[in-house]
Design an enzyme around this catalytic site. Structure first.
Site, PDB file in Angstrom:
ATOM      1  N   LYS A  22     -33.280  11.893  -1.336  1.00  0.00           N
ATOM      2  CA  LYS A  22     -32.965  12.088   0.083  1.00  0.00           C
ATOM      3  C   LYS A  22     -32.051  13.298   0.282  1.00  0.00           C
ATOM      4  O   LYS A  22     -32.313  14.155   1.130  1.00  0.00           O
ATOM      5  CB  LYS A  22     -32.272  10.820   0.598  1.00  0.00           C
ATOM      6  N   ASN A  23     -30.981  13.369  -0.519  1.00  0.00           N
ATOM      7  CA  ASN A  23     -29.985  14.420  -0.281  1.00  0.00           C
ATOM      8  C   ASN A  23     -30.441  15.798  -0.749  1.00  0.00           C
ATOM      9  O   ASN A  23     -29.764  16.801  -0.506  1.00  0.00           O
ATOM     10  CB  ASN A  23     -28.648  14.049  -0.933  1.00  0.00           C
ATOM     11  N   CYS A 115     -17.435   8.123  10.452  1.00  0.00           N
ATOM     12  CA  CYS A 115     -18.542   7.338   9.902  1.00  0.00           C
ATOM     13  C   CYS A 115     -17.938   6.254   9.028  1.00  0.00           C
ATOM     14  O   CYS A 115     -16.731   6.244   8.797  1.00  0.00           O
ATOM     15  CB  CYS A 115     -19.523   8.214   9.143  1.00  0.00           C
ATOM     16  N   ARG A 120     -14.677  12.376   7.577  1.00  0.00           N
ATOM     17  CA  ARG A 120     -15.714  13.373   7.270  1.00  0.00           C
ATOM     18  C   ARG A 120     -15.856  14.479   8.313  1.00  0.00           C
ATOM     19  O   ARG A 120     -16.894  14.600   8.981  1.00  0.00           O
ATOM     20  CB  ARG A 120     -17.062  12.684   7.040  1.00  0.00           C
ATOM     21  N   ASP A 303     -21.217   8.445  -4.800  1.00  0.00           N
ATOM     22  CA  ASP A 303     -22.385   7.667  -4.361  1.00  0.00           C
ATOM     23  C   ASP A 303     -22.790   6.580  -5.362  1.00  0.00           C
ATOM     24  O   ASP A 303     -23.715   5.823  -5.092  1.00  0.00           O
ATOM     25  CB  ASP A 303     -23.583   8.604  -4.102  1.00  0.00           C
ATOM     26  N   ARG A 395     -32.147   3.657   4.997  1.00  0.00           N
ATOM     27  CA  ARG A 395     -31.831   5.078   5.167  1.00  0.00           C
ATOM     28  C   ARG A 395     -32.031   5.826   3.849  1.00  0.00           C
ATOM     29  O   ARG A 395     -32.349   7.010   3.863  1.00  0.00           O
ATOM     30  CB  ARG A 395     -30.366   5.254   5.591  1.00  0.00           C
TER      31      ARG A 395
END
Ligand code: EPU
Length: 418
Positions: A22-23, A115, A120, A303, A395
């Site tokens: 995803k990233n 968030c 952030r 993560d 997500r």
């Protein structure tokens, strides 16, 4: 809304194919704004965040089609705005700022706001753009930015920022002259983006080190690229093998992107063997408690912090886990405690006292990686775990419950009201 129901206690056995990252895909999608025409990406995961980025690009005028491969045609970009509704659901929307300014000279992008894992801010993205000659104003929650042409600049980040590095690297590709990014992020996703930009005709050196040099070029053209495997998804399934005392083969991954995670998991007692694009993981002895500190690549990633904590909650001693990147990324602690974990929290440090077993409980997902840690806890726990609000998982993890049931997990997605 969906929930996941897990009956824990099954050692996972079999093979899991790792999806595209995803990233890595999100910045590639933003980069399409740098060149008019059709861009083609392979190995793009089917995830909510990818859909959000597609919606954002479509809002700007791009034509997107995601079949086997993702096609993005940017021939008709006319709306240079990233609205609040899209940015608030996904911070990475801010990645369109650099490309819009570089190619279209103006942009109106909502500020992302807070968030679940911390404040952030995007101050470092904005300060870098200002160094490149962009006029940046904040107005009613929006960044309003414009520049006739961006100028190359020397930019030293106060702090390592992944999307900040990506945004400014993209902006610099079409700037006048040379840009040097110092204290740049070294994540594999930054390297993958630089590779695609070079395919488009950009001149970039040093991606993967903390000093990236970009020589601006007058124009870029669309190209084709394959998204790198998701190192965090792979790391999460490595923990799944370890926490259930199972034996998994992960295929289609990049072991070289996972060295810090592999090292920690080996210290924790997992047996890990890597071959070309494959990682074999098993555990046949007790989990050893080891300490971990999160830090930018190549160190242990933030993560993977929540997932590692689930494993450590079943460790043989005490593990100290320090979160150094985000100030509020311990939302999973209270939920893991509901499953019987013994964790003391003080500021950015968690002391995890290993317990003999976790027990199934209803828990609430709060952010993407926290949700993954609860799934892992549920897979190891005695009895039934119900995880609510799993849209967070959707997500970032492609078909998670399907991949896990295929290796023996008892896991089902149900509608909340059932
Ligand atoms: N920061 C600032 N100012 C800025 C930018 C960052 O103070 O202008 C701070 C942040 O608040 C944070 C630290 O710098 O404390 C590092 O944040 P970074 O900018 O690196 O995070 P990001 O680029 O917003 C990406 C990933 C995250 C991942 C972090 C850290 C994407 C789309 N997101 O976020 O992924 O946790 O890097 O590695 O690439 C996830 O996938 O679950 C996720 C949150």
């Amino acid at each position: 809304m969906d929930k996941l129901v897990i009956e824990g206690g099954v050692p996972l056995q079999g093979e899991i194919r790792i999806s595209g990252a995803k990233n890595a895909a999100l910045p590639l999608m933003a980069a399409t704004l740098l060149a008019n025409g059709e861009h083609i990406f392979h190995n793009v995961p089917r995830l909510r965040d990818i859909r959000t980025m597609r919606n954002l690009l479509a809002h700007m005028g791009a034509a997107c089609r995601h079949e086997d491969v993702l096609h993005i045609d940017t021939s008709d970009i006319h709306n240079l705005e990233a609205p609040y509704d899209l940015v608030k659901t996904m911070r990475a929307s801010v990645l369109v700022l650099g490309p819009m300014l570089a190619r279209h000279h103006r942009a109106r992008v909502s500020l992302p706001g807070g968030c679940a894992i911390g404040a952030r801010p995007i101050n470092l993205h904005l300060a870098g753009l200002a160094r490149m000659g962009v006029d940046v104003k904040l107005d009613h929650g929006y960044v309003i930015a414009s520049a006739d042409r961006l100028r190359g600049a020397l930019i030293t980040f106060d702090q390592v920022t992944v999307t900040g590095t990506e945004n400014l690297m993209m902006a610099a590709t079409l700037a006048e002259g040379q840009t040097v990014l110092r204290n740049a992020a070294r994540e594999p996703e930054v390297v993958a983006l630089a590779e695609y930009l070079c395919r488009m005709g950009a001149r970039i050196e040093g991606a993967g080190t903390d000093r990236i040099v970009i020589e601006g070029v007058p124009e870029l053209s669309p190209s084709t690229h394959t998204v790198i495997p998701d190192r965090i998804e792979a790391g999460t399934y490595m923990v799944a093998a370890g926490i259930t005392g199972g034996n998994l083969r992960l295929v289609g991954c990049r072991p070289d992107h996972l060295e810090a995670v592999t090292e920690k998991l080996q210290q924790a007692g997992l047996v890990i063997e890597t071959h070309n694009g494959t990682i074999d993981v098993r555990r046949d002895r007790p989990i050893r408690s080891v300490d971990v500190k999160t830090w930018p690549f190549p160190a242990f990633p933030t993560d993977m912090q929540a997932q590692f904590m689930s494993l450590m909650s079943l460790g043989d001693n005490v593990s100290t886990i320090s979160e150094q990147i985000f100030e509020n990324r311990f939302m999973h602690v209270l939920e893991l405690q509901r499953m019987g974990a013994d964790i003391e929290l003080e500021g950015r440090v968690a002391m995890v006292h290993g317990v003999k077993k976790l027990s199934g409980a209803p828990v609430m997902a709060t952010d993407l990686r926290a949700s993954a840690s609860l799934v892992l806890g549920g897979l190891a726990a005695e009895g039934t775990t119900e995880i609510h609000r799993i849209y967070h998982l959707d997500r970032g993890y492609e078909a998670m419950e399907k991949k896990l049931s295929a290796v023996g997990a008892r896991i089902w997605r149900k509608r909340e009201e059932e």
